[in-house]
Design a protein around this motif. Sequence first.
Motif, PDB file in Angstrom:
ATOM      1  N   MET A 179     -22.470  60.921 101.562  1.00  0.00           N
ATOM      2  CA  MET A 179     -22.585  60.821 103.019  1.00  0.00           C
ATOM      3  C   MET A 179     -22.572  62.201 103.669  1.00  0.00           C
ATOM      4  O   MET A 179     -23.079  62.379 104.762  1.00  0.00           O
ATOM      5  CB  MET A 179     -21.439  59.967 103.580  1.00  0.00           C
ATOM      6  N   SER A 238     -25.926  63.412 104.359  1.00  0.00           N
ATOM      7  CA  SER A 238     -26.499  62.812 105.556  1.00  0.00           C
ATOM      8  C   SER A 238     -26.112  63.596 106.801  1.00  0.00           C
ATOM      9  O   SER A 238     -26.943  63.858 107.677  1.00  0.00           O
ATOM     10  CB  SER A 238     -26.024  61.359 105.678  1.00  0.00           C
ATOM     11  N   ARG A 249     -28.526  65.835 109.443  1.00  0.00           N
ATOM     12  CA  ARG A 249     -28.548  65.729 110.895  1.00  0.00           C
ATOM     13  C   ARG A 249     -28.357  67.086 111.553  1.00  0.00           C
ATOM     14  O   ARG A 249     -29.008  67.410 112.548  1.00  0.00           O
ATOM     15  CB  ARG A 249     -27.449  64.772 111.366  1.00  0.00           C
ATOM     16  N   ASP A 307     -31.606  57.663 108.998  1.00  0.00           N
ATOM     17  CA  ASP A 307     -30.241  57.934 108.546  1.00  0.00           C
ATOM     18  C   ASP A 307     -29.283  56.869 109.076  1.00  0.00           C
ATOM     19  O   ASP A 307     -28.419  56.365 108.345  1.00  0.00           O
ATOM     20  CB  ASP A 307     -29.820  59.326 109.013  1.00  0.00           C
ATOM     21  N   ARG A 330     -27.132  54.076 106.705  1.00  0.00           N
ATOM     22  CA  ARG A 330     -25.670  54.003 106.762  1.00  0.00           C
ATOM     23  C   ARG A 330     -25.201  52.650 107.295  1.00  0.00           C
ATOM     24  O   ARG A 330     -24.154  52.142 106.891  1.00  0.00           O
ATOM     25  CB  ARG A 330     -25.115  55.140 107.616  1.00  0.00           C
TER      26      ARG A 330
END
Length: 211
Positions: free
Chosen positions: A1, A4, A8, A49, A53
């Motif tokens: 994670m 991710s 961003r 994304d 999630r």
Amino acid sequence: MRASHLLRLVAGLWLLAAFSWEILHGEHPRLSPAYLSMQLVVCLLFMGDFMIRWLFAERRDAFLRANWLYLLLSIPWLNLIDWSGVALTRPWAMVVGLLPILVLVLAVHILLSWIDERKIHRLFITYLVGAMLFTYLSALIFYDFEGAHSGLPDNFGDALWWAGMSLSTAGAPITPATAVGKVLSVLLPMAGMLFLPIFTTYIMERYNHRK
């Protein structure tokens, strides 16, 4: 994670750089098709994304409540409006175009949670980054509108100085002539005044922690 979150952050910085180039070197009347395409790509990355999630979240309803703001900022509103044929005025196009860039503040806050578990520390750094980002974006917008209207400021450095001095509530000897510039001249000191109690609380927390 964590990959991710880093994605961003990098995508947000990329969009910020593109927005800066658009203001400093682009055509004034409207945002260019190249920038619209870049914003669409970044927004699609953000939305992809979010969906990944959300699909892998243990409690999807709780995840949605915790990340609804991120979802709203990720929608390519500017592209949707452009496809609908609605012609936005320059101020509204700038406001809508800025929304995905605000994901940067959320990404910084999440990254700080990996480094420091103290809430007040994360709040202070997040607000500091947010204030710096708001000052920088305000300088870009101020330079774009005021420079085209009255010629002052005549360079981006002066616009950045004006924004920084306005945030500090000290003010600068550049009087805005446009409605956008006048709104920014009110919002920047307000943001600066909001920063003071957070800064004071942070200093007291650090002092009490060491004591």
